[in-house]
Write a protein that holds these residues in place. Structure first.
Motif, PDB file in Angstrom:
ATOM      1  N   TYR A 179     -10.777  -8.831 -12.281  1.00  0.00           N
ATOM      2  CA  TYR A 179     -11.739  -7.890 -12.851  1.00  0.00           C
ATOM      3  C   TYR A 179     -11.150  -6.483 -12.852  1.00  0.00           C
ATOM      4  O   TYR A 179     -10.201  -6.184 -12.113  1.00  0.00           O
ATOM      5  N   ASN A 180     -11.689  -5.652 -13.712  1.00  0.00           N
ATOM      6  CA  ASN A 180     -11.297  -4.248 -13.785  1.00  0.00           C
ATOM      7  C   ASN A 180     -12.031  -3.467 -12.700  1.00  0.00           C
ATOM      8  O   ASN A 180     -13.258  -3.564 -12.579  1.00  0.00           O
ATOM      9  N   VAL A 181     -11.282  -2.689 -11.930  1.00  0.00           N
ATOM     10  CA  VAL A 181     -11.873  -1.897 -10.856  1.00  0.00           C
ATOM     11  C   VAL A 181     -12.514  -0.647 -11.455  1.00  0.00           C
ATOM     12  O   VAL A 181     -11.868   0.096 -12.198  1.00  0.00           O
ATOM     13  N   ASN A 182     -13.761  -0.420 -11.155  1.00  0.00           N
ATOM     14  CA  ASN A 182     -14.466   0.748 -11.679  1.00  0.00           C
ATOM     15  C   ASN A 182     -14.016   2.026 -10.996  1.00  0.00           C
ATOM     16  O   ASN A 182     -13.601   2.024  -9.831  1.00  0.00           O
ATOM     17  N   SER A 192     -18.238   0.505  -4.309  1.00  0.00           N
ATOM     18  CA  SER A 192     -16.803   0.373  -4.142  1.00  0.00           C
ATOM     19  C   SER A 192     -16.128   0.730  -5.455  1.00  0.00           C
ATOM     20  O   SER A 192     -16.787   0.952  -6.470  1.00  0.00           O
ATOM     21  N   GLY A 193     -14.785   0.788  -5.431  1.00  0.00           N
ATOM     22  CA  GLY A 193     -14.052   1.097  -6.647  1.00  0.00           C
ATOM     23  C   GLY A 193     -12.843   1.954  -6.356  1.00  0.00           C
ATOM     24  O   GLY A 193     -12.331   1.996  -5.232  1.00  0.00           O
ATOM     25  N   SER A 194     -12.382   2.680  -7.375  1.00  0.00           N
ATOM     26  CA  SER A 194     -11.212   3.535  -7.233  1.00  0.00           C
ATOM     27  C   SER A 194     -11.615   4.991  -7.377  1.00  0.00           C
ATOM     28  O   SER A 194     -12.660   5.311  -7.947  1.00  0.00           O
ATOM     29  N   GLU A 195     -10.766   5.857  -6.843  1.00  0.00           N
ATOM     30  CA  GLU A 195     -10.925   7.298  -7.028  1.00  0.00           C
ATOM     31  C   GLU A 195      -9.567   7.860  -7.415  1.00  0.00           C
ATOM     32  O   GLU A 195      -8.574   7.628  -6.717  1.00  0.00           O
ATOM     33  N   TYR A 196      -9.525   8.590  -8.517  1.00  0.00           N
ATOM     34  CA  TYR A 196      -8.262   9.119  -9.022  1.00  0.00           C
ATOM     35  C   TYR A 196      -8.102  10.577  -8.604  1.00  0.00           C
ATOM     36  O   TYR A 196      -9.030  11.378  -8.733  1.00  0.00           O
ATOM     37  N   PHE A 197      -6.906  10.922  -8.098  1.00  0.00           N
ATOM     38  CA  PHE A 197      -6.567  12.276  -7.698  1.00  0.00           C
ATOM     39  C   PHE A 197      -5.546  12.806  -8.712  1.00  0.00           C
ATOM     40  O   PHE A 197      -4.362  12.441  -8.682  1.00  0.00           O
ATOM     41  N   LEU A 204      -7.084   6.114  -4.715  1.00  0.00           N
ATOM     42  CA  LEU A 204      -7.578   5.640  -3.425  1.00  0.00           C
ATOM     43  C   LEU A 204      -8.585   4.534  -3.737  1.00  0.00           C
ATOM     44  O   LEU A 204      -9.542   4.752  -4.493  1.00  0.00           O
ATOM     45  N   TYR A 205      -8.354   3.366  -3.171  1.00  0.00           N
ATOM     46  CA  TYR A 205      -9.201   2.205  -3.466  1.00  0.00           C
ATOM     47  C   TYR A 205     -10.057   1.841  -2.254  1.00  0.00           C
ATOM     48  O   TYR A 205      -9.544   1.686  -1.142  1.00  0.00           O
ATOM     49  N   PHE A 319     -11.825  -4.141   1.909  1.00  0.00           N
ATOM     50  CA  PHE A 319     -10.585  -3.472   2.295  1.00  0.00           C
ATOM     51  C   PHE A 319     -10.435  -2.156   1.550  1.00  0.00           C
ATOM     52  O   PHE A 319     -11.136  -1.882   0.571  1.00  0.00           O
ATOM     53  N   ALA A 320      -9.511  -1.324   2.028  1.00  0.00           N
ATOM     54  CA  ALA A 320      -9.171  -0.054   1.397  1.00  0.00           C
ATOM     55  C   ALA A 320      -7.669   0.046   1.318  1.00  0.00           C
ATOM     56  O   ALA A 320      -6.955  -0.449   2.201  1.00  0.00           O
ATOM     57  N   SER A 321      -7.170   0.698   0.261  1.00  0.00           N
ATOM     58  CA  SER A 321      -5.724   0.768   0.053  1.00  0.00           C
ATOM     59  C   SER A 321      -5.372   2.058  -0.667  1.00  0.00           C
ATOM     60  O   SER A 321      -6.033   2.429  -1.646  1.00  0.00           O
ATOM     61  N   SER A 322      -4.346   2.753  -0.178  1.00  0.00           N
ATOM     62  CA  SER A 322      -3.871   3.955  -0.851  1.00  0.00           C
ATOM     63  C   SER A 322      -2.583   4.435  -0.194  1.00  0.00           C
ATOM     64  O   SER A 322      -2.372   4.227   1.004  1.00  0.00           O
ATOM     65  N   ARG A 323      -1.736   5.100  -0.985  1.00  0.00           N
ATOM     66  CA  ARG A 323      -0.558   5.749  -0.403  1.00  0.00           C
ATOM     67  C   ARG A 323      -0.922   7.129   0.140  1.00  0.00           C
ATOM     68  O   ARG A 323      -0.102   7.772   0.774  1.00  0.00           O
ATOM     69  N   LYS A 324      -2.155   7.570  -0.101  1.00  0.00           N
ATOM     70  CA  LYS A 324      -2.605   8.887   0.347  1.00  0.00           C
ATOM     71  C   LYS A 324      -3.093   8.896   1.793  1.00  0.00           C
ATOM     72  O   LYS A 324      -3.366   9.953   2.356  1.00  0.00           O
ATOM     73  N   PHE A 325      -3.209   7.733   2.404  1.00  0.00           N
ATOM     74  CA  PHE A 325      -3.924   7.643   3.666  1.00  0.00           C
ATOM     75  C   PHE A 325      -3.179   8.272   4.849  1.00  0.00           C
ATOM     76  O   PHE A 325      -1.984   8.028   5.062  1.00  0.00           O
TER      77      PHE A 325
END
Length: 777
Positions: A179-182, A192-197, A204-205, A319-325
Motif C-alpha cells: 500500500y501507499n504510505v500516506n 500513522s504515515g510519513s512526514e517529509y522534511f 520520518l515513518y 514500528f518507526a523508521s528514519s535516518r533522522k532519529f
C-alpha cells in the motif's frame, strides 16, 4: 356499582399504576438489570472471567519492506489462528484498516461538507479523495498454499475456510499485500504515515495498521467486524509476532518487541551505549547522537538492512523508521525485579525538549501506572516523535512535540508533550493489555487511561496543569446543550463531542468515585482488582462495573446509570436553611432570645415615619392616660417566672435536662436536585467563632425522593455560612445556588477587544529578549 363509577375507578387505578411505574423507572437507585448482560460461565456476576472463559490467539510471521523512494509498504505474512472457542468456525474475519483511505472508502462518502464563499486549495482538495490509499492484495492463500476464497467488504475481509475449524484446532492464512504510505501532514492526517522534511529531503515513518489483522471473535459478541470508519479504533486478538523489517541501511528502527539481530543492524558503539543504558536507572543514555543523526541526513545510502523483532502475547505491532532519529534509553526496575528499557527516538526538530523529557516521561509512566494496576510485563517501552496526534501500540507510541527554530518552546508545548507521552505510553495498560473493544467502547480505554494519566501527571510536579480529571474541569461540558451531548455508553462512531465524552467525562467519573464516593483506598483496591482480572483478556463494560462493586461492597449502580447511561448533570441547590433551637422554657433565656429576634426583624416604614412626624401622642400630652400596661415589658422575667421554671426543670428526666443544657443550634437544610444527576452532598459549615466543619452525606440520601430532600444538622455553635460542594468534587454546574447566605460569583468582562494580532513569541523567547534589552541598557 354503576358503570360510570366503575369507569372512574378503572381510570384512577390506571393513573395510579402509571405514576408508580414512572416513579420506579426514573428512580436512580434502581439496579442495573436489563442494561447489563446476564452473567454466565464466561463472565461471572462478580465481574471476573468465568470458569469457562476463553479467547482466541493469532500468531504472525511477517516480512515487511519499506520503500523510501516511493513511500510504500510491501508485506507478506502467515497468520496462525488458534480456535480456543467452543464453536466451529467456517470463516475468519480479517481487518483491512488501510482501506479507510481507499478512494471508494465509506469514510469519504459519509463525511459532510459545504462550499463556502471563499475556498482554499486545501479546502477544495478535501471535497474529494485524491490519495490512492488502501491495501492492494496480491494473494490470500490457505496453509497448504492453495488459493483461498475471500471477500473484501470495505475495511473487512472474510476468508472462507476449506474445512471447518473445530474447537482446539488451528489454521494458517498467508497474505501478500502492499500500500501507499500516506503523508500525515497532508493526506488527512491519521494515526500513522510519513512526514517529509524538505530542508534535508528526508522522511520520518511512523507505521501502524500496516498489515491485515485478525478481528476478535469473543464469547460476548461473536465476530467484531464493525467497519472501520476512522474514529472507533481497534479490537484485536493476542498472539506472538515474528517480524522482519527491511529499510534503508542508514535508518534506525523502533518497533514492538525485542530486537533479535543487534549485531547486524547496530554499530559497535551503539551496542556499547545500549549496554551502558541497561545499567542506568536515573539519566537516559544517548545511543545515537544528534550529530550522528545530522550526518546520516546528509549521506543517504542505497543499501538496505533487515531488522528482526519478536514479541510475545501482544495484540498488535507497529514500528518507526528514519535516518533522522536520535535515540536515548534508560532502564526501569519493576517491583518483581524485572527490567524494562524506556527509550525514545526523535529528530533534531524535537530537541532540546525531547532529549530532556521524553524518556523520563516514559519511565515515570511505567512507575505510576504499574503502581495503580500491575507491573509492566514487556521488555521495552518506546516514545517516538511525530508531528501530529499521539497514537499508541504495544510497546511503542507516536507523540507530538516540536520546538521553534531557535530551540525554544512554549509552556503549552512542554506540558502538552509530557502529557501526551504519559497518555500514549499509558495505553500499554489500557487497551494493549487490558484489551477492551475500542471499536465499540472508546471510553473503556481512553477514559480509564485519561484518569490514570491525571494521577501520573500529578506525580510529575506540584500543580501540574492537567487538562482532565478533577470534577470542576468537566462542568462546562456537562451543562451544555443536551442536543449535542451523548451518554458515555454510546458507540464510538456516534458520539457527540468525542474528547469530552470518551476521555474527559469517564476520567472525571472515576476521579469522583475515588475522591468522593468510594474513597481512595477502596477505589484503588477495586480498580487494581479489575486491571489484574482482565489483563491479557477482553473485558466489557459490565466487567468493570461489577468488579468495582464486588471488590468494594459499595452499590454503585446509581452512579453507573447516571454518569454513564444518561446525559443528566449535577446541579444540587441549597434552597432553604431554617435555624431552630430547643425551647428551654427558661424565661431568662427565651425572653432575651425573643427580644433579639424582634430587634433583628426591624421596624415597618409606618412606625419609622410616625416616630419622626408625630410630635406628641395623646398619652404624652396627658400623662393621666398612662397605667400599668403603658410601660409593661412582657419579656422581663420576674421571680415568679424563675420559680415556675425551676419547678418545671426539676420535673424533667436526666436525658431531657441534657438536651436543655446543651442548648444546641439546629439547622434544617432543604436540597433540590435540579440537574437530574444525584451525588453525595458535601457541606462546609462556618461558625460564628470562625471555625469550620465539613460533613459528607452519601448519595443514598436521595433514595426515597431524588428531587428534593431535607436534613437537620445540630451544632453547639451558631452557623454563619454554608457552602455546598466546597471542594468542587461533584461537577456541580451552577454554584450560585450552593451558598448560605446566598452570594453570586463575579464575572469579568473586557472593556474592549483588541484588534491587533497577538504576538507569536513564546515566554522563553520573550525572556531572552528582555535579558538582551537589559544587557544593552
Amino acid at each position: 356499582m354503576n358503570k360510570f363509577a366503575l369507569l372512574v375507578l378503572c381510570l384512577l387505578t390506571v393513573v395510579s399504576l402509571s405514576a408508580q411505574s414512572e416513579n420506579i423507572n426514573k428512580n436512580p437507585f434502581r439496579q442495573l438489570g436489563q442494561e447489563l448482560p446476564t452473567p454466565n460461565v464466561y463472565r461471572n456476576a462478580a465481574g471476573a472471567p468465568g470458569h469457562m472463559y476463553w479467547q482466541q490467539q493469532a500468531d504472525y510471521e511477517m516480512e515487511i519492506r519499506l520503500d523510501d523512494e516511493q513511500q510504500r509498504i510491501y508485506g507478506s505474512s502467515k497468520i496462525t489462528y488458534h480456535n480456543n472457542s467452543p464453536d466451529a468456525l467456517d470463516y475468519l474475519w480479517i481487518q483491512l484498516d488501510q482501506n479507510v483511505r481507499a478512494l471508494d472508502s465509506d469514510t469519504y462518502k459519509i463525511g459532510t461538507s459545504k462550499v463556502n464563499e471563499r475556498m482554499t486549495l486545501r479546502g477544495l482538495s478535501g471535497l474529494e479523495p485524491t490519495f490512492d490509499g488502501g491495501f492492494k492484495i496480491d494473494y490470500v492463500k490457505n496453509g497448504d498454499g492453495s488459493a483461498a476464497d475471500y471477500t473484501i467488504e470495505k475495511t473487512m475481509m472474510r476468508v472462507d475456510l476449506k474445512e471447518v475449524l473445530m474447537p482446539g484446532e488451528e489454521t494458517d492464512v498467508m497474505i501478500k499485500w502492499w500500500y501507499n504510505v500516506n503523508d500525515r501532514m497532508k493526506d488527512g492526517g491519521g494515526r500513522s504515515g510519513s512526514e517529509y522534511f524538505e530542508e534535508d529531503d528526508n522522511y520520518l515513518y511512523t507505521i501502524a495498521q500496516f498489515f491485515p489483522r485478525m478481528a476478535v471473535y469473543a464469547d460476548n459478541e461473536g465476530w467484531q467486524n464493525k467497519q472501520f470508519l476512522g474514529r472507533g479504533e481497534f479490537a484485536l486478538t493476542f498472539g506472538d509476532y515474528d517480524v522482519k523489517i527491511t529499510v534503508p541501511a542508514d535508518h534506525l528502527v523502533a518497533a514492538t518487541g525485542t530486537l533479535q539481530n543487534p549485531n547486524d543492524v547496530l554499530t559497535r558503539k551503539q551496542r556499547n551505549r545500549m549496554d551502558e543504558a541497561r545499567k542506568e536507572f536515573v539519566q537516559p543514555v544517548i545511543i545515537a547522537t544528534q550529530e550522528e543523526a545530522i550526518e546520516r541526513e546528509k549521506t543517504k545510502v542505497t543499501k538496505e538492512k533487515t531488522w528482526h523483532f519478536e514479541a510475545e502475547n501482544v495484540r498488535d505491532f507497529a514500528f518507526a523508521s528514519s535516518r533522522k532519529f536520535i535515540w536515548d534509553a534508560m532502564a526501569v526496575k519493576q517491583s518483581d525485579g524485572s527490567t524494562t528499557m524506556a527509550m525514545s527516538m526523535y529528530p533534531k526538530e524535537g530537541n532540546p525538549l525531547w532529549e530532556r523529557f521524553s524518556t523520563k516521561a516514559v519511565a515515570h509512566t511505567l512507575k505510576w501506572y504499574s503502581h495503580y494496576t500491575f507491573d509492566y510485563p514487556y521488555p521495552v517501552a518506546w516514545s517516538i516523535n511525530a508531528a501530529s496526534i499521539g497514537m499508541e501500540y504495544p510497546m511503542i507510541c507516536f507523540n507530538f512535540g516540536r520546538v521553534e527554530k531557535d530551540g525554544t518552546y512554549s509552556e503549552r508545548t512542554k506540558y502538552g508533550m509530557i502529557g501526551v507521552i504519559i497518555h500514549e505510553v499509558g495505553h500499554n495498560y489500557f487497551p494493549m493489555i487490558v484489551n477492551s473493544d475500542e471499536r465499540q467502547w472508546t471510553w473503556m480505554d481512553e477514559g480509564l487511561n485519561t484518569f490514570l494519566q491525571y494521577l501520573t501527571e500529578q506525580q510529575w510536579e506540584r500543580d501540574y496543569p492537567s487538562r482532565r480529571g478533577p470534577a470542576n474541569k468537566i462542568v462546562d461540558y456537562m451543562k451544555g446543550d443536551k442536543e449535542f451531548i451523548s451518554p458515555i455508553m454510546t458507540n464510538s462512531e456516534s458520539i457527540w463531542q468525542f474528547g469530552n465524552n470518551a476521555y474527559g467525562k469517564p476520567a472525571t467519573g472515576l476521579n469522583i468515585l475515588r475522591e468522593t464516593i468510594m474513597g481512595r483506598e477502596q477505589f484503588d483496591y477495586a480498580f487494581k482488582k479489575y486491571a489484574n482480572r482482565w489483563k491479557f483478556k477482553h473485558p466489557a463494560p459490565a466487567d468493570l462495573f461489577r468488579t468495582m462493586e464486588d471488590a468494594s461492597a459499595i452499590d454503585l449502580d446509581w452512579f453507573w446509570r447516571g454518569w454513564f447511561f444518561t446525559t443528566d448533570h449535577t446541579d444540587i441547590a441549597l434552597t432553604s436553611v431554617k435555624p431552630f433551637r430547643v425551647n428551654t422554657r427558661n424565661p431568662m433565656v427565651e425572653n432575651e432570645n425573643t427580644r433579639k429576634m424582634q430587634k433583628a426583624e426591624g421596624e415597618n416604614i409606618s412606625s419609622i415615619r410616625n416616630r419622626e412626624e408625630i410630635a406628641k401622642t395623646y398619652d404624652e400630652l396627658d400623662p393621666s392616660l398612662r397605667d400599668f400596661y403603658t410601660d409593661y415589658d412582657p419579656l422581663k422575667a420576674t421571680i415568679l417566672d424563675e420559680e415556675e421554671y425551676k419547678k418545671y426543670y426539676e420535673g424533667l428526666s436526666e436525658e431531657e435536662r441534657a438536651v436543655i443544657d446543651a442548648d444546641k443550634y439546629y439547622y434544617e437544610l432543604t436540597f433540590e436536585n435540579k440537574g437530574g444527576l444525584i451525588m453525595p452532598i458535601i457541606l462546609e459549615f462556618t461558625f460564628a467563632d470562625g471555625t469550620k466543619e465539613v460533613q459528607r452525606i452519601p448519595a443514598e440520601i436521595w433514595k426515597m425522593d431524588y428531587k428534593k430532600v431535607s436534613k437537620v444538622f445540630p451544632f453547639t455553635k451558631e452557623v454563619t455560612g454554608i457552602n455546598l460542594d466546597p471542594f468542587l468534587e461533584t461537577a456541580d454546574t451552577d454554584r450560585s445556588n450552593n451558598y448560605y447566605p446566598s452570594k453570586s460569583e463575579t464575572n469579568r468582562f473586557d472593556l474592549f477587544q483588541s484588534r491587533g494580532r497577538r504576538s507569536s513569541e513564546n515566554p522563553m523567547q520573550r525572556d531572552a529578549r528582555a535579558k538582551e534589552r537589559a544587557g544593552s541598557n
